[in-house]
Design a protein around this motif. Structure first.
Motif, PDB file in Angstrom:
ATOM      1  N   VAL A 226       1.824   6.781  -6.991  1.00  0.00           N
ATOM      2  CA  VAL A 226       0.803   7.686  -7.597  1.00  0.00           C
ATOM      3  C   VAL A 226       1.091   8.901  -7.160  1.00  0.00           C
ATOM      4  O   VAL A 226       0.923   9.794  -8.008  1.00  0.00           O
ATOM      5  N   ALA A 227       1.650   9.501  -5.843  1.00  0.00           N
ATOM      6  CA  ALA A 227       2.064  10.823  -5.706  1.00  0.00           C
ATOM      7  C   ALA A 227       3.417  11.213  -6.317  1.00  0.00           C
ATOM      8  O   ALA A 227       3.212  12.328  -6.981  1.00  0.00           O
TER       9      ALA A 227
ATOM     10  N   ALA B  21       0.912  -1.164   0.030  1.00  0.00           N
ATOM     11  CA  ALA B  21      -0.166   0.010   0.170  1.00  0.00           C
ATOM     12  C   ALA B  21       0.688   1.213  -0.022  1.00  0.00           C
ATOM     13  O   ALA B  21       0.417   2.403  -0.807  1.00  0.00           O
ATOM     14  N   TYR B  22       2.021   1.284   0.702  1.00  0.00           N
ATOM     15  CA  TYR B  22       2.795   2.408   0.760  1.00  0.00           C
ATOM     16  C   TYR B  22       3.581   2.549  -0.690  1.00  0.00           C
ATOM     17  O   TYR B  22       3.649   3.520  -1.003  1.00  0.00           O
ATOM     18  N   TRP B  23       3.982   1.608  -1.243  1.00  0.00           N
ATOM     19  CA  TRP B  23       4.351   1.702  -2.399  1.00  0.00           C
ATOM     20  C   TRP B  23       3.499   2.250  -3.652  1.00  0.00           C
ATOM     21  O   TRP B  23       3.715   3.060  -4.505  1.00  0.00           O
ATOM     22  N   MET B  24       2.298   1.851  -3.443  1.00  0.00           N
ATOM     23  CA  MET B  24       1.139   2.297  -4.376  1.00  0.00           C
ATOM     24  C   MET B  24       0.704   3.864  -4.072  1.00  0.00           C
ATOM     25  O   MET B  24       0.873   4.477  -5.095  1.00  0.00           O
ATOM     26  N   VAL B  25       0.738   4.114  -2.993  1.00  0.00           N
ATOM     27  CA  VAL B  25       0.432   5.645  -2.665  1.00  0.00           C
ATOM     28  C   VAL B  25       1.574   6.446  -3.107  1.00  0.00           C
ATOM     29  O   VAL B  25       1.431   7.552  -3.688  1.00  0.00           O
ATOM     30  N   PHE B  26       2.765   5.989  -2.614  1.00  0.00           N
ATOM     31  CA  PHE B  26       4.116   7.013  -3.093  1.00  0.00           C
ATOM     32  C   PHE B  26       4.273   7.061  -4.620  1.00  0.00           C
ATOM     33  O   PHE B  26       4.690   8.211  -5.168  1.00  0.00           O
TER      34      PHE B  26
END
Length: 114
Positions: A64-65, A57-62
């Motif tokens: 996209v950001a 989830a961290y990799w996904m959010v970072f």
């Protein structure tokens, strides 16, 4: 955690007293366990956010950001240089690709679950 078999009962006078008697749970030592918060028996600790199952989830959010910041920065730089057509292409492609990528991610997420 939600359902316990052993309950401690206080009388009304003990409950309303300024110094209630100590419960049996407060006498037991905590063994390297410091919950940040908990809800309905689910305790959240410091290790929860840095576990291997949570890192996706961290990799996904970072990710996209990072893509959003990069596209915004490129669009700003091209507009500043006077290349309006290139900046419009970047803005339009970003507006199109974000929803498409989200629905592809959602589709594969549903397939992986079911």
């Amino acid at each position: 955690m939600i359902f316990t078999t052993k309950k401690e009962v206080f009388t009304v006078s003990e409950f309303l007293a300024r110094q209630p008697k100590e419960s049996a749970q407060s006498k037991t030592p905590q063994q390297n366990y410091t919950p940040l918060m908990g809800f309905m028996g689910i305790d959240v600790t410091h290790g929860t956010f840095f576990s291997p199952s949570f890192s996706g989830a961290y990799w996904m959010v970072f990710g996209v950001a990072a893509v959003a910041l990069l596209s915004t920065l490129l669009e700003y730089l091209y507009r500043r240089k006077g290349k309006e057509v290139t900046a419009d292409i970047i803005a339009t492609s970003t507006k199109i690709m974000f929803p498409i990528a989200f629905y592809i991610y959602l589709y594969f997420g549903i397939i992986a679950v079911f």
